[in-house]
Structures are given as C-alpha cells and as structure tokens.
Scaffold this motif. Structure first.
Motif, PDB file in Angstrom:
ATOM      1  N   GLY A 272      13.399  43.352 -25.695  1.00 24.38           N
ATOM      2  CA  GLY A 272      11.619  43.596 -25.972  1.00 24.38           C
ATOM      3  C   GLY A 272      11.465  44.548 -25.055  1.00 24.38           C
ATOM      4  O   GLY A 272      10.287  44.971 -25.097  1.00 24.38           O
ATOM      5  N   LEU A 273      12.533  45.624 -25.164  1.00 22.21           N
ATOM      6  CA  LEU A 273      12.155  47.294 -24.507  1.00 22.21           C
ATOM      7  C   LEU A 273      12.749  48.182 -25.686  1.00 22.21           C
ATOM      8  O   LEU A 273      12.797  47.792 -26.487  1.00 22.21           O
ATOM      9  CB  LEU A 273      13.262  47.285 -23.615  1.00 22.21           C
TER      10      LEU A 273
ATOM     11  N   ARG B 205       8.237  44.785 -19.038  1.00 24.78           N
ATOM     12  CA  ARG B 205       7.663  44.230 -20.467  1.00 24.78           C
ATOM     13  C   ARG B 205       6.389  43.113 -20.676  1.00 24.78           C
ATOM     14  O   ARG B 205       5.889  42.944 -22.069  1.00 24.78           O
ATOM     15  CB  ARG B 205       8.632  42.523 -19.644  1.00 24.78           C
ATOM     16  N   GLU B 206       5.482  43.112 -19.189  1.00 25.31           N
ATOM     17  CA  GLU B 206       4.763  42.840 -19.322  1.00 25.31           C
ATOM     18  C   GLU B 206       3.488  43.346 -19.144  1.00 25.31           C
ATOM     19  O   GLU B 206       2.121  43.157 -19.079  1.00 25.31           O
ATOM     20  CB  GLU B 206       4.280  42.190 -18.039  1.00 25.31           C
TER      21      GLU B 206
ATOM     22  N   GLU C  67      13.911  49.245 -31.873  1.00 25.73           N
ATOM     23  CA  GLU C  67      14.278  49.001 -29.943  1.00 25.73           C
ATOM     24  C   GLU C  67      15.063  49.831 -29.770  1.00 25.73           C
ATOM     25  O   GLU C  67      15.113  49.839 -28.101  1.00 25.73           O
ATOM     26  CB  GLU C  67      14.553  47.537 -29.358  1.00 25.73           C
TER      27      GLU C  67
END
Length: 341
Positions: A159-160, A142-143, A323
């Motif tokens: 978020g992926l 995620r980062e 996503e």
C-alpha cells in the motif's frame, strides 16, 4: 497613487484592472477552463501592464494546490550527512523541475510531524527518508489523504510507494565479486551500531544480502557494525583479524569509515589490494578519490531523489505508479580489489 512593485501585485489587482473575477484570472493562468479570446487578451494585457508575476499563491488558487512538497528527513545519530545532503539536493532540484518548492522537516517527530504538516494544507504530498524496517510512520502514511513516496522500504511495504537502491542485491553483489576474485573469507563492516538498533532499512537489507550470498556461495564470512571514528575502526579491524585471521576480502558499507579502513590496513601489515581486497557501497565520488581508488557499488542519490519526485508528481496527477521501484546495484571495478594469491 504610486504603482505597486511587480512582486507585490496580486491576482486580485489583475482581476480589478481587467474588470473580471479573480477566478477568471486563475483560469487564464492555469488554462483549465476555456475563456473567450477577448477576455483572455484583456487579462493578459492587465498582467503585462501591472507586471504581475504568478507566484506560488496564484498557482495554488488556480490549481487548489500549495505547489509545495514536504521532505521528511529526521537528522539522527549515525547518518552520513554528505549522502543525506545529496539526496535532499536531488529532491529539491527534482521538485523545482516540476514547479514545486520543498519544505524540509528535519526534526525527529515521527507520525506527529507528518500529521501536523498534512493537516495544515501547507503541502501537496510527502517524501519520506530514513525509513525503518518497522517504521512507526507507515500506518499513518497508509491513511494519509495526501500522496506520499518513501526513499527506502519498510519490512511491509504494502500500500506504499517506495524507491531505493536494491541494498540486499548490493550486499550480495559485493560478495559475488570477491568470490569471483578467489576470496574465501570475507567480512562486512557495516553502519554504526545505532543504525542497526533503530532498524534502519538499508543497513539491515545490505547485511541480509551479504549473509545470504556467503551462504549460497559456500564461503566464510562475518558481518559487524562499524563506528565512524578512526580509533573505533582500528579496534574493529583488529578484532576482525584476531577472530578471523584468514579474512582477505572486506566490504565497507559506512562512508565515513572508508578512508580509515584504507589507511589502517597497511599499518596492520595488510596491503590493499595485494593482501586484502576492499569494496565499498558508497557514492562514486567517494570511491574515486580514495587511494587506492575503491571498487564500489554506487549509491545513486541523484537518481533516487529524481525518481521519488517523479513518482510523487505522478500520484498528484492521479496516476497509480508502481509501488516498488528498486534500482539495480552497479559495481565499478577500481584499484582496491585483486585476485587472491
């Protein structure tokens, strides 16, 4: 001075020969900036004269990319290597179709391995396989500044970008087929115990779909892990029929155990499909070559690899793809299933 071999000619050699800057050659190669016709023709003439072959290094200079993606594929106990190889081949083939090479990372390094390759600038993006429900790599992904795609779903996929077969739906679809054939007591022989123990997503989702379907359809069923060797499969089947003697439908989600199941059942007095119907979740080529040929839900390895690469390339181009991509389970009826009599 002897001429250089074409594979040793560099972009700097072309620039020197044409009397232009290296950046000008890269712009001619990438077509990302307008170059005057005269300059472009001079560069192209130098390329032809020197026999220059644009390689990964030249493309990287032109696009500020490595033209390499990483495939993070930790080889762990309980993984069925033929399926793994199909997925890996599909990713490599898909990447080559986009003019990218693939760096395959097979060591089980967790987040540290991802950090190492991301910090090195060796790759443009990452495809991650063997995804766990609580995968320790997820927070780092995620980062990560570089785009990533997962073949598989963690429990929390927010978020992926993930793609996979709908394994929950696959488990349910197998139960639905058996119930439609009249079976009232069914069983799932799943992955080896170690696969469930480490929380591998596809195994848990198949089991959950199977259990949800037997509950919704009002039939009896049990889900058990199954090891891959013949003696262990034999013990699992004997324990199953001892505890649940009325079982007439079996779903196998363990490619390495499939043929053992089919050969052991007759030795236990249960003919396939007359006494026991068997459905597998496996690649079509495995299902079609068994005797009897297996009714199956296909694992579309080639499509999964292709879609993973396409999603990653879309992200590299600045697009924002969906996503979650779930491929619908497709069941093919073959000779291993029959109406319960």
């Amino acid at each position: 001075m002897a001429a250089k071999r074409p594979d040793l000619v560099t972009i700097a050699d072309v620039a020197r020969h044409a009397g232009v800057a290296v950046s000008t050659v890269s712009y001619v190669l990438s077509a990302k900036r307008t170059i005057s016709t005269a300059t472009r023709e001079r560069v192209l003439a130098s390329i032809a004269t020197l026999g220059f072959r644009p390689n990964a290094g030249a493309r990287a200079l032109a696009s500020r990319r490595a033209n390499v993606i990483a495939l993070v594929l930790p080889l762990r106990t309980g993984m069925h290597l033929p399926i793994v190889m199909q997925l890996m081949t599909a990713v490599v083939t898909g990447a080559r179709g986009h003019d990218h090479d693939v760096l395959v990372m097979t060591a089980d390094e967790g987040p540290a391995g991802l950090r190492r390759v991301a910090d090195s600038s060796m790759v443009d993006g990452v495809v991650v396989m063997d995804v766990e429900m609580s995968d320790p790599r997820v927070p780092f992904l995620r980062e990560l500044r570089r785009p990533s795609v997962l073949i598989g779903f963690p429990a929390d996929a927010r978020g992926l970008t993930c793609v996979d077969l709908d394994f929950h739906g696959a488990g349910a679809r197998c139960v639905e087929e058996l119930v439609a054939l009249g079976h009232r007591r069914v069983a799932l022989l799943g992955a080896p115990a170690v696969v469930y123990a480490r929380g591998t997503g596809f195994a848990h989702r198949t089991r959950a779909g199977f259990l949800a379907a037997i509950s919704a359809l009002g039939v009896s069923g049990v889900a058990e892990p199954c090891e891959e060797d013949r003696s262990s499969v034999s013990a699992t089947l004997r324990d199953l029929f001892r505890a649940h003697p009325g079982t007439t439908g079996i779903v196998v989600h363990n490619e390495a155990a499939v043929e053992h199941v089919l050969t052991l059942l007759p030795s236990m007095g249960r003919r396939v499909p007359r006494d026991v119907s068997v459905i597998a979740i496996c690649p079509d080529e495995i299902a079609a070559r068994t005797r009897p040929a297996l009714t199956s839900v296909s694992i579309p390895a080639e499509e999964l690899g292709r879609q993973a690469v396409s999603l990653l390339m879309a992200k590299l181009s600045g697009a924002t793809p969906s996503e979650a991509t779930l491929l619908a389970p497709a069941l093919t009826v073959r000779a291993s299933t029959d109406h319960q009599r």
